[in-house]
Design a protein around this motif. Sequence first.
Motif, short mmCIF file in Angstrom:
data_model
loop_
_atom_site.label_atom_id
_atom_site.label_comp_id
_atom_site.label_asym_id
_atom_site.label_seq_id
_atom_site.Cartn_x
_atom_site.Cartn_y
_atom_site.Cartn_z
N LEU A 172 100.37 148.06 26.56
CA LEU A 172 100.37 149.45 26.07
C LEU A 172 99.10 149.86 25.34
CD1 LEU A 172 103.96 149.69 24.55
CD2 LEU A 172 103.24 150.15 26.89
N GLY A 173 98.18 148.96 25.13
CA GLY A 173 97.01 149.25 24.31
C GLY A 173 97.25 148.86 22.86
N HIS A 174 96.15 148.58 22.17
CA HIS A 174 96.26 148.12 20.79
C HIS A 174 96.78 149.20 19.84
CE1 HIS A 174 94.08 144.41 21.71
NE2 HIS A 174 94.33 144.02 20.49
N SER A 175 96.57 150.47 20.14
CA SER A 175 97.00 151.50 19.20
C SER A 175 98.52 151.48 19.06
CB SER A 175 96.51 152.88 19.65
OG SER A 175 96.72 153.84 18.64
N ARG A 176 99.21 151.53 20.19
CA ARG A 176 100.68 151.51 20.14
C ARG A 176 101.21 150.16 19.67
NH1 ARG A 176 100.07 155.13 24.87
NH2 ARG A 176 101.16 157.05 24.34
N PRO A 192 107.19 158.02 21.70
CA PRO A 192 105.79 158.07 22.16
C PRO A 192 105.12 156.70 22.04
CG PRO A 192 106.24 159.88 20.62
CD PRO A 192 107.47 159.03 20.65
N LEU A 193 105.60 155.86 21.11
CA LEU A 193 104.99 154.53 20.95
C LEU A 193 105.29 153.63 22.14
CD1 LEU A 193 105.68 153.74 17.19
CD2 LEU A 193 103.54 154.50 18.24
N PHE B 140 96.73 152.82 11.34
CA PHE B 140 97.52 154.02 11.58
C PHE B 140 96.65 155.25 11.32
CE2 PHE B 140 100.59 150.82 10.18
CZ PHE B 140 101.61 150.94 11.12
N ARG B 141 96.75 156.23 12.23
CA ARG B 141 96.00 157.47 12.09
C ARG B 141 96.96 158.64 11.96
NH1 ARG B 141 93.09 153.86 14.88
NH2 ARG B 141 94.73 153.87 16.45
N LEU B 171 92.19 150.35 22.30
CA LEU B 171 93.26 151.17 21.71
C LEU B 171 93.97 152.00 22.77
CD1 LEU B 171 91.60 152.61 18.44
CD2 LEU B 171 93.28 150.77 18.59
N LEU B 172 93.21 152.65 23.65
CA LEU B 172 93.77 153.66 24.55
C LEU B 172 93.60 153.34 26.04
CD1 LEU B 172 92.55 156.96 22.85
CD2 LEU B 172 94.64 155.66 22.39
N LEU B 193 93.98 163.12 26.33
CA LEU B 193 93.03 162.01 26.20
C LEU B 193 93.28 161.17 24.96
CD1 LEU B 193 89.66 163.73 27.23
CD2 LEU B 193 91.10 162.20 28.58
N GLN B 195 96.43 160.55 23.68
CA GLN B 195 97.81 160.07 23.58
C GLN B 195 97.88 158.64 23.08
OE1 GLN B 195 100.60 160.49 26.68
NE2 GLN B 195 100.29 162.69 26.86
N GLY B 196 98.67 158.44 22.04
CA GLY B 196 98.83 157.11 21.48
C GLY B 196 97.84 156.82 20.36
N PHE B 197 96.87 157.71 20.15
CA PHE B 197 95.84 157.46 19.13
C PHE B 197 96.37 157.76 17.73
CE2 PHE B 197 91.80 158.76 16.92
CZ PHE B 197 91.12 157.56 17.04
N TYR B 199 99.37 158.34 14.95
CA TYR B 199 100.74 157.94 14.69
C TYR B 199 101.61 159.17 14.43
CZ TYR B 199 104.56 155.13 12.77
OH TYR B 199 105.77 154.52 12.55
#
Lengths: 304, 304, 304
Positions: A172-176, A192-193, B140-141, B171-172, B193, B195-197, B199
């Motif tokens: 899922l990528g590091h952000s999620r 969304p996560l 977390f952002r 991350l994405l 672009l 999405q997921g960035f 929180y």
Amino acid sequence: MKNGTSPKYSSLGFKDIIVQFEDAVAVVTLNRAQERNTWSLTLVHELVKAFDLFDRDDRVRAVVLTAEPTAPAFCSGADISKGWDLLYQDESFHEGPHAHRDTAGIVSLAILRCRKITVVAVNGNAAGVGVTALQIPFDFRFAWSDARLLMPFVHRGVAPEGVSSYLLPRLLGHSRATALFLSGAAVKPDSPLLQGFFYKSFPTREEIFPGALAFAKELAANTSQTSVAMTKALLWRGADTPEGQHLLESRTIQTLGSAADSLEGAKSFKEKRPAKFTDTLSKNLTTWMPWWHEVGTVYRKTKL
Amino acid sequence: MKNGTSPKYSSLGFKDIIVQFEDAVAVVTLNRAQERNTWSLTLVHELVKAFDLFDRDDRVRAVVLTAEPTAPAFCSGADISKGWDLLYQDESFHEGPHAHRDTAGIVSLAILRCRKITVVAVNGNAAGVGVTALQIPFDFRFAWSDARLLMPFVHRGVAPEGVSSYLLPRLLGHSRATALFLSGAAVKPDSPLLQGFFYKSFPTREEIFPGALAFAKELAANTSQTSVAMTKALLWRGADTPEGQHLLESRTIQTLGSAADSLEGAKSFKEKRPAKFTDTLSKNLTTWMPWWHEVGTVYRKTKL
Amino acid sequence: MKNGTSPKYSSLGFKDIIVQFEDAVAVVTLNRAQERNTWSLTLVHELVKAFDLFDRDDRVRAVVLTAEPTAPAFCSGADISKGWDLLYQDESFHEGPHAHRDTAGIVSLAILRCRKITVVAVNGNAAGVGVTALQIPFDFRFAWSDARLLMPFVHRGVAPEGVSSYLLPRLLGHSRATALFLSGAAVKPDSPLLQGFFYKSFPTREEIFPGALAFAKELAANTSQTSVAMTKALLWRGADTPEGQHLLESRTIQTLGSAADSLEGAKSFKEKRPAKFTDTLSKNLTTWMPWWHEVGTVYRKTKL
């Protein structure tokens, strides 16, 4: 043995899982409903044994793991009511910290190494290993849309297990993955996560398994066993440069491209009919796998 | 020092940031509102110093970085009205091209190396380092949903900085990261672009920081410091094979599994009460980190 | 040659592609509409030659690949009506399995190595190499929202090609890549499995190319050629640690930061006017690329 012959998995004496076989699909049902399908050493050993058999049994083309839809949970994780003892029950514990092997990781690796299509039907709530070992390593995840999923490691004083800290950021990528692991928040499949994590979700618990099974049977009937295995190997055991991967893909294509399944694939496509694939891993994929360096993980006692 | 004692970060003489401490959460506020919170060497040195302290100060369990919600911008990036001079102000510039160290990257690495939970509250527009160094390296952002975010490197004749070319694709995914970097387009938090960035996002600038602070306090109160640190290490410093990660996770679990926090984690879960975690990095995580190869980045003058 | 002078690509005698040049954008149109733009060895050689020229021709700042919007398909993949012969038509086939090179991968690598902005305008259905080689390696993908996309490898007895097993999991994450490859399902651009894959989609086939071309011209006019090349290199050829990437970014920034484009970037920003970039790859980016280890993929005959 003839492809399609029903293997007698029922005779293997499994206790914490039930294994059935139907149309080239092995179905594993967790059999600890009364304990909320919590983790047990028996469960670990049986899952490892089952997925190792599925990997080597040419008759198996896909695997579906599920729980009783009436169980209190799909899998409530480790039973920590008596502390974390389960983590230390392996015989080599007293040899020192280097000797321990995470049981969730042992199961995850067995699933990851199974070269057949793997599908999980998450038809109830899940926590801890119920997510890390029993969902993350699968190729396809089907879920009950109201399932509550929890990876509470930071709230319990432990850390991600089941190779999840490797797999989830890649899935899922590091952000999620970071948000899920460090918040420890309970999430539902439509969070969304978790976007991209589940292949499909259904509104009722009863629908998940039939949906997953039909999907698995469809793939079992229409995919080449050798194609599936090589695709999985390329995805998880690829090179670390585009050029290196090009060499792996080139050799894969030539290996498969001169075998019966690809000829049938082209022929059936031309004749507009379903393909009948006959190549198997034991007979047709013996010459050059694995190409990757395997890190040994088995603990070997250092004292007699 | 007793856990919970307020550290006197105010006495450290920071100029371009304000640091406050509350309920185990360190709050960093950018203090250059009149300069649109643009980059400065003072800001760089102070952020590095602050995050290094947060990393080593056991009393800090989470960090929130933010700006005044009334500032003209969260951070407008480098002030290039006088050219790119800022990039070359380090003393070793005249030693040659190998001597330069990107100041955004120095800050990003300091944030990435901080083993506590890091949260950024983006309550205004951001450009360049305002995105790369001050958002991308955080766990977390939180964002103002109307914030305008810009990474205009290809439009300015430069290239991604702040380790963003490493972090953002991870991350994405590379598809979104490539699109963001090569288009140089201004985007808002709800852009496909991104999405997921983020929180969480909020409609007004005033809500971001309180929301982020409440979230950070909640995690600070309910997470194990050692669990958080090990989870972050597994995520960003993991092995490059599933088997290698299994070995790291196994040792992590055994290390944590015999410490006070995991016992309290299991006990509090059983007793259905919040956990009170007491393990700290300086006392309880000293034996085997780091396991990874650290690439040295400090420039050492080659002439006396 | 003066920047902006129209190169005479038409004189190169391409047969299966048409190459035009306009406002620093090279446009490649697949020229096998009657064969549904299926793969051919001529197409392979011409695409490799064209992208290699675009890479080295300073006048080219962006590339758009497309098909006739009236063609039966954008690209129907390999024509397997006569089996998989195309895969084996290279002269070294009889040398043994190590000698084969996947033609899709050869094209993908040529596109990936092109240091200019690459855009694909997918204005019709696509299958196999029509996805793997002709969409996945591009920086930006524009699509007809009703296009049917298919990667049916497991249904044909073969495996992913075109370096797609390396690129797709990195573009979208392993969860979506696995689902796409192992299901072999036909998907449309708005499929949840393709989230993040397309930069933009349009409802009619006629709109895709003009939209993609306008986007490419806009970027060609307003981006630094050296910035673009370095950004792409950092994204696909980066270090494997944050610290290593920091060193690469630092040197990149200093290299670019002392060149004409970055001065113009800062100046034009200050003067609130569009930048006019003049640095070129052949003149201004000669000193230190590549920094990565290139794996050789060219097959060298082992017998005279």
